[in-house]
Design an enzyme around this catalytic site. Structure first.
Site, PDB file in Angstrom:
ATOM      1  N   ARG A 271     -42.947  79.129  62.083  1.00  0.00           N
ATOM      2  CA  ARG A 271     -44.581  78.714  62.435  1.00  0.00           C
ATOM      3  C   ARG A 271     -44.351  77.212  63.102  1.00  0.00           C
ATOM      4  O   ARG A 271     -44.122  76.146  62.269  1.00  0.00           O
ATOM      5  CB  ARG A 271     -45.161  78.697  60.933  1.00  0.00           C
ATOM      6  CG  ARG A 271     -46.301  77.959  61.069  1.00  0.00           C
ATOM      7  CD  ARG A 271     -47.140  78.246  59.724  1.00  0.00           C
ATOM      8  NE  ARG A 271     -46.354  77.926  58.612  1.00  0.00           N
ATOM      9  CZ  ARG A 271     -46.225  76.788  58.081  1.00  0.00           C
ATOM     10  NH1 ARG A 271     -46.843  75.613  58.750  1.00  0.00           N
ATOM     11  NH2 ARG A 271     -45.400  76.482  56.829  1.00  0.00           N
ATOM     12  N   HIS A 275     -49.616  74.999  58.605  1.00  0.00           N
ATOM     13  CA  HIS A 275     -49.622  76.263  57.981  1.00  0.00           C
ATOM     14  C   HIS A 275     -51.610  76.827  58.442  1.00  0.00           C
ATOM     15  O   HIS A 275     -51.618  77.779  58.685  1.00  0.00           O
ATOM     16  CB  HIS A 275     -49.945  76.103  56.546  1.00  0.00           C
ATOM     17  CG  HIS A 275     -50.337  77.117  55.587  1.00  0.00           C
ATOM     18  ND1 HIS A 275     -49.817  78.339  55.366  1.00  0.00           N
ATOM     19  CD2 HIS A 275     -51.516  77.187  55.048  1.00  0.00           C
ATOM     20  CE1 HIS A 275     -50.631  79.144  54.795  1.00  0.00           C
ATOM     21  NE2 HIS A 275     -51.502  78.349  54.434  1.00  0.00           N
ATOM     22  N   TYR A 284     -43.640  67.631  55.018  1.00  0.00           N
ATOM     23  CA  TYR A 284     -42.538  68.584  54.523  1.00  0.00           C
ATOM     24  C   TYR A 284     -41.329  69.092  55.623  1.00  0.00           C
ATOM     25  O   TYR A 284     -40.555  69.817  55.160  1.00  0.00           O
ATOM     26  CB  TYR A 284     -42.939  69.810  53.636  1.00  0.00           C
ATOM     27  CG  TYR A 284     -43.728  70.558  54.343  1.00  0.00           C
ATOM     28  CD1 TYR A 284     -43.421  71.882  55.420  1.00  0.00           C
ATOM     29  CD2 TYR A 284     -45.269  70.406  54.263  1.00  0.00           C
ATOM     30  CE1 TYR A 284     -44.343  72.515  55.855  1.00  0.00           C
ATOM     31  CE2 TYR A 284     -46.178  71.342  54.934  1.00  0.00           C
ATOM     32  CZ  TYR A 284     -45.713  72.442  55.937  1.00  0.00           C
ATOM     33  OH  TYR A 284     -46.545  73.265  56.465  1.00  0.00           O
TER      34      TYR A 284
END
Length: 378
Positions: A271, A275, A284
């Protein structure tokens, strides 16, 4: 000797006639993800398929970019991008026949569009305008599933019912790596294998369930290895290799259609974007990791193969990009129009036969709307 010591000394052995129900060896995935592009097998790939995949990938990338921009403009409440995952999305749509069903997750609007759904309809749910935005029965695309993995048991149920009726139908259910941690994943795979339902499970392992990396979700060698525990084949594929994903899914769909039962396919992808537009991915993961995956871009991989084989030139590439821009312009124009909403649609397609409570609520709203109209005209 104590009872516990006696128990500890006991070593049961299977009876002489015992043997595994199924030889696990054929069910295990390969040690490395299956690839076509960049290997000798690429020369055998159908040129027409390569061109079709490429056009869909480029269109899908532009669709992702436009939908992401619409969230920044306030035209969409949220958009979970599949930038970097287009090969999985497109291949999942193209391997299905007209009578088959696609069961997408909330991230899989591109797969629905690649299957033929109007991009505006695909985004209506994320706009907050309607329950689904399209008729699932007309398009053979189940409603986009926001709860994780709940679409998987639905796919098994539909596929099993079709098999009982003798209908030539295969269901392809899509889920992310985070969805494999849900109980629905276990239940769906278990029922599918026991019933030998004609269903294919495609796990898009994009590295993170929001901010949780795969290593903190499972200790399995791969998600594809989970298949053997349920008694179905597991396949591991490079999710950025559109030709490989198409080939593996085609084999799984054919296997299901011929009565061979379900298959679990894990596609290793990434990805690239956050998100959703509400997520800060820099908290992160680092940019170095993202850039490494950009170097394995599904569009660049396929474009290199096409140009190396002389199957596309600069004019052909421009034509594909121009078509994608036309699609984006049409999507932008439609999404910039304020929709005409009917509050009574709240009660449409909730139940096949509305409950008494739903009928009461519907009548109450109808009365309130009528009173409002009368007050406006008086």
């Amino acid at each position: 000797m104590t009872v516990m010591e006696q128990r500890g000394a006991y070593r049961p052995t299977p009876p002489p006639a015992w043997q595994p129900r199924t030889d696990p060896a054929p069910l295990l995935p390969d040690a490395a993800p299956y690839r076509v592009l960049g290997t000798e097998a690429a020369a055998q790939a159908d040129p027409g398929l390569l061109r079709r995949l490429y056009a869909q990938l480029v269109s899908g990338r532009r669709y992702n970019a436009q939908a992401t921009a619409l969230t920044k403009q306030g035209r969409l409440a949220v958009y979970p991008s599949t930038t970097g995952q287009e090969a999985c999305e497109v291949a999942a749509a193209l391997v299905l026949q007209e009578q088959d069903w696609l069961f997408p997750s909330y991230r899989d609007t591109l797969a629905a569009v690649a299957r033929g759904l109007d991009p505006v309809q695909a985004l209506t749910l994320l706009r907050g305008d309607w329950h689904t935005g399209y008729d699932p029965r007309e398009h053979r695309i189940a409603p986009l599933s926001t709860p994780l993995a709940t679409q998987l048991p639905h796919a098994v149920g539909l596929a099993h019912a079709a098999r009982l009726k003798g209908d030539d139908v295969v269901a392809l259910a899509m889920v992310g790596d985070g969805g494999t941690s849900e109980g629905d994943f276990h239940e769906a795979l278990n029922f599918a294998a026991v019933w030998q339902a004609p269903v294919v499970f495609l796990v898009q392992n994009n590295g993170f369930a929001i901010s949780v990396p795969l290593a903190k979700q499972t200790a399995a060698p791969s998600l594809a290895h989970k298949a053997v525990g349920y008694g179905m084949p597991g396949r591991l594929v490079d999710g950025n290799d559109a030709v490989a994903v198409h080939e593996v899914l085609s084999e799984a769909v054919r296997h299901a259609r011929e009565g061979g039962g379900p298959t679990l396919v894990e596609a290793i992808t990434y990805r690239i974007e956050a998100h959703t537009n509400a997520d800060d991915a820099t908290r992160y993961r680092g940019e170095t990791e993202v850039e490494a995956w950009r170097a394995h871009d599904p569009i660049a991989l396929l474009e290199h193969e096409l140009t190396e084989r002389g199957l596309i030139d600069e004019a052909g590439i421009r034509a594909v990009r121009d078509a994608a821009e036309t699609m984006a312009a049409e999507l932008r124009a439609h999404m910039n129009q304020d929709p005409v909403l009917d509050p009574m649609d709240l009660f449409s397609d909730v139940y096949a036969e509305p409950t008494s409570q739903l009928r009461e609520q519907r009548d109450q709203l109808a009365a309130e709307l009528a009173a409002e109209r009368e007050g406006t005209h008086s």
